[in-house]
Write an enzyme that holds these catalytic residues in place. Structure first.
Site, PDB file in Angstrom:
ATOM      1  N   HIS A 127       1.257  -1.123   0.350  1.00 16.02           N
ATOM      2  CA  HIS A 127       0.253   0.071   0.158  1.00 16.02           C
ATOM      3  C   HIS A 127       1.288   1.397  -0.389  1.00 16.02           C
ATOM      4  O   HIS A 127       2.574   1.319   0.653  1.00 16.02           O
ATOM      5  CB  HIS A 127      -1.003  -0.051   1.873  1.00 16.02           C
ATOM      6  CG  HIS A 127      -1.679   1.039   1.156  1.00 16.02           C
ATOM      7  ND1 HIS A 127      -1.537   2.429   1.650  1.00 16.02           N
ATOM      8  CD2 HIS A 127      -3.188   1.070   0.859  1.00 16.02           C
ATOM      9  CE1 HIS A 127      -2.903   3.349   1.382  1.00 16.02           C
ATOM     10  NE2 HIS A 127      -3.827   2.493   1.799  1.00 16.02           N
ATOM     11  N   ASP A 204       3.082  -3.996   8.008  1.00 15.54           N
ATOM     12  CA  ASP A 204       1.849  -3.415   7.615  1.00 15.54           C
ATOM     13  C   ASP A 204       1.069  -4.532   7.676  1.00 15.54           C
ATOM     14  O   ASP A 204       0.754  -5.394   6.799  1.00 15.54           O
ATOM     15  CB  ASP A 204       1.535  -2.905   6.787  1.00 15.54           C
ATOM     16  CG  ASP A 204       0.303  -2.170   6.147  1.00 15.54           C
ATOM     17  OD1 ASP A 204      -0.703  -2.489   7.183  1.00 15.54           O
ATOM     18  OD2 ASP A 204       0.268  -1.846   4.953  1.00 15.54           O
ATOM     19  N   GLN A 207      -4.383  -5.709   7.409  1.00 15.38           N
ATOM     20  CA  GLN A 207      -5.499  -6.173   6.923  1.00 15.38           C
ATOM     21  C   GLN A 207      -5.069  -7.294   7.273  1.00 15.38           C
ATOM     22  O   GLN A 207      -6.291  -8.508   8.313  1.00 15.38           O
ATOM     23  CB  GLN A 207      -5.272  -6.611   5.158  1.00 15.38           C
ATOM     24  CG  GLN A 207      -5.626  -5.794   4.364  1.00 15.38           C
ATOM     25  CD  GLN A 207      -6.732  -5.393   4.663  1.00 15.38           C
ATOM     26  OE1 GLN A 207      -7.651  -6.056   4.520  1.00 15.38           O
ATOM     27  NE2 GLN A 207      -6.792  -3.997   4.005  1.00 15.38           N
ATOM     28  N   LYS A 230     -10.008  -0.775  10.254  1.00 16.64           N
ATOM     29  CA  LYS A 230     -10.452  -1.551   9.296  1.00 16.64           C
ATOM     30  C   LYS A 230     -10.924  -2.842  10.244  1.00 16.64           C
ATOM     31  O   LYS A 230     -11.249  -4.106   9.720  1.00 16.64           O
ATOM     32  CB  LYS A 230      -9.109  -1.994   8.407  1.00 16.64           C
ATOM     33  CG  LYS A 230      -8.430  -1.054   7.621  1.00 16.64           C
ATOM     34  CD  LYS A 230      -7.411  -1.463   6.611  1.00 16.64           C
ATOM     35  CE  LYS A 230      -7.080  -0.133   6.228  1.00 16.64           C
ATOM     36  NZ  LYS A 230      -7.748   0.594   5.032  1.00 16.64           N
ATOM     37  N   CYS A 368      -4.796   2.489  -3.792  1.00 15.86           N
ATOM     38  CA  CYS A 368      -3.306   3.111  -3.007  1.00 15.86           C
ATOM     39  C   CYS A 368      -2.224   1.824  -3.042  1.00 15.86           C
ATOM     40  O   CYS A 368      -1.217   1.690  -2.431  1.00 15.86           O
ATOM     41  CB  CYS A 368      -3.501   3.408  -1.600  1.00 15.86           C
ATOM     42  SG  CYS A 368      -4.597   4.568  -1.386  1.00 15.86           S
TER      43      CYS A 368
END
Length: 410
Positions: A127, A204, A207, A230, A368
Site C-alpha cells: 500500500h 503492515d 489486513q 479496518k 493505493c
C-alpha cells in the site's frame, strides 16, 4: 477477563451492525468494501457515545475525577491492544492516529540512522502508506530503495526476496496481507531472513490483524502496525507495536506535550516509550472505540469467523473462475477474503457504479497500490472484500449484479 465467546452466527453478527439495515437505490445494502474500512457494531458506537457523555476529559495530566476516568479508559484500550496481539506489555503499544502515521513515525526515526548506500527493502504488494515514507527516507538520506517482486499468483517471491536482503539492508517493510490480492506472506520466515542480516522489520498488519489471529511475539518483527477502522473500530486511531529494544532505539518524531520528561531553556529530555511517541492530546474517544472493537471481536468465535470468511472466499472464487470476460487477480494459496477482478473491456469505475445501482458496494481503482497495478499490467481493478457480517446470500447478490453489469458492458 476476556468476554464470553458467542458461537459464530452470521445473522446474529449482522444484527449488531446498524448500518447493514440500510437500502441503497431501493436495494438491500451489500457492503463489500471492508478492506478499505469496515462497518462498526453498536457496541463500538455506544461505547464512544457513552464515554463522551459521562467521562470525557484530557488524559494523563489531570487530577480531577473525569481526567482520571478518561486516562483509565485510554490506558485500558492500550492494554486491550497488547493482549489482543500477544505483546509482552502495554508499554510496547504506541497509539497513533492510524497505520500511516505509525509507519511515518518509524521511517522518520530510522532515517536518522541511515547513510548513503544503505538499503531499504519493500515489495510490489505494498500500500502507498508503506511505500511513500520509505521513498522519502531514501531521498533524505541517500539510501537505496529495493523492491521484492511477486509471483504470477500474487504472492511474494520468497527466493528473490531472500536474495535481496544483504548486510547493507537496514529495513525490510512488508505487508502481512495484501490489501488488493489478499495474499498472506510468511512473515515469520521474512523476519528470520532479515534479522540474520542485521536488518529491522516492519510489518503492515492492517489486513492481517482483521483476518488472522496475531501473535507479535511469535512473529518476531521489530514493528507491527495496523489501524482501528479496518477491524470494526473507528477512524483516527492506529497502533504501532514495537519491541522494547526497537522502541528504545527510536528517537522522538513529533514534539509537544506528553512526550517530554524535562523542558528548560537549555535542554529537553524525553519520556520513555510509548509516551515518547504520543505528542499532544491523543485520539481519546477513538481509543475507547478501538478497545470496544477488540472486546467485540474477542466475544466472537474467531475460529468460526475466519472459517466463514474463507468459505465465502472459496465460494466466490469458484463462482467467478472461468466466467467469460471476468479476470481474477491473486490466487495464491492461503489468501485472505479479498477478490480483485476486472471485466474485460470495461473500466473498474464503471463496473463499481453499475454494481452500486444494485446496492452492492465494492472498491474500484488502484487501491493505493500503483506499483502493484504496474506489476499486474493494469491501471486499476475492482475489489470485493468480505467481513464477519458478509453472508452467502450477499455474495449471490453480488454475483447476480456482476452478471447484470457484465451483460450491459460487453
Amino acid at each position: 477477563m476476556a468476554p464470553p465467546v458467542t458461537p459464530f452466527n452470521s445473522q446474529v453478527i449482522r444484527d449488531a451492525f446498524p448500518i447493514l439495515g440500510r437500502r441503497v437505490h431501493g436495494k438491500p445494502l451489500v457492503y463489500l468494501d471492508n478492506a478499505a474500512s469496515a462497518q462498526k457494531p453498536e457496541a463500538v458506537i455506544s461505547a464512544m457515545a457513552q464515554f463522551q457523555r459521562t467521562s470525557y476529559a484530557n488524559v494523563h495530566r489531570g487530577l480531577h475525577t473525569l481526567a482520571n476516568e478518561a486516562t483509565q479508559a485510554f490506558e485500558d484500550a492500550r492494554t486491550k491492544v497488547a493482549h489482543f496481539i500477544g505483546a509482552g506489555s502495554a508499554e510496547e503499544i504506541v497509539l497513533t492516529k492510524g497505520a500511516t502515521e505509525a509507519i511515518n513515525l518509524v521511517a522518520a526515526g530510522i532515517s536518522q540512522r541511515l547513510e548513503p548506500g544503505d538499503e531499504i527493502l519493500i515489495s510490489e504488494l505494498e500500500h502507498h502508506a508503506n511505500i511513500v515514507p520509505w521513498h522519502m527516507a531514501a531521498q533524505r538520506t541517500g539510501a537505496i530503495l529495493k523492491w521484492a517482486p511477486i509471483t504470477p499468483d500474487g504472492a511474494l517471491d520468497m527466493d528473490k526476496l531472500s536474495a535481496l536482503i544483504t548486510p547493507r539492508t537496514k529495513m525490510v517493510a512488508i505487508s502481512h496481507m495484501s490489501n488488493v490480492l489478499g495474499s498472506v506472506q510468511d512473515v515469520t520466515a521474512i523476519v528470520a531472513m532479515a534479522h540474520a542480516q542485521g536488518a529491522l522489520v516492519l510489518l503492515d498488519g492492517c489486513q492481517g490483524v482483521v483476518h488472522q489471529s496475531i501473535d507479535v511475539h511469535a512473529i518476531g518483527a521489530d514493528f507491527y502496525v495496523f489501524s482501528g477502522h479496518k477491524m470494526y473500530g473507528p477512524t483516527g486511531i492506529g497502533v504501532l507495536h514495537g519491541t522494547p529494544a526497537a522502541l528504545d532505539a527510536l528517537p522522538p518524531w513529533q514534539g509537544g506535550g506528553e512526550m517530554i520528561e524535562i523542558v528548560s531553556k537549555e535542554r529537553i529530555t524525553y519520556n520513555v516509550p510509548p509516551f515518547r511517541f504520543e505528542a499532544g492530546t491523543p485520539a481519546i474517544t477513538e481509543a475507547v472505540g478501538l478497545g470496544a472493537a477488540i472486546d467485540w471481536i474477542q466475544s466472537q468465535d474467531q475460529a468460526g469467523l475466519h472459517a466463514h470468511e474463507q468459505a465465502l472466499l472459496n465460494y466466490t472464487m469458484e463462482a467467478l473462475h472461468g466466467v467469460n470476460g471476468v479476470r481474477l487477480y491473486g490466487t495464491a494459496p492461503g489468501k485472505g477474503a479479498i477478490v480483485a477482478f476486472n471485466v474485460d473491456g470495461a473500466h473498474p469505475h464503471d463496473v463499481a457504479q453499475l454494481l452500486d445501482r444494485s446496492g452492492v458496494a465494492v472498491r474500484a481503482g488502484h487501491h493505493c497500490a500503483q506499483p502493484l497495478m504496474t506489476a499486474l499490467g493494469v491501471t486499476a481493478t475492482a475489489r470485493a472484500s468480505f467481513a464477519a457480517y458478509t453472508t452467502f446470500e450477499e455474495v449471490d447478490l453480488f454475483l447476480a449484479a456482476l452478471a447484470k453489469a457484465r451483460n450491459f458492458l460487453l
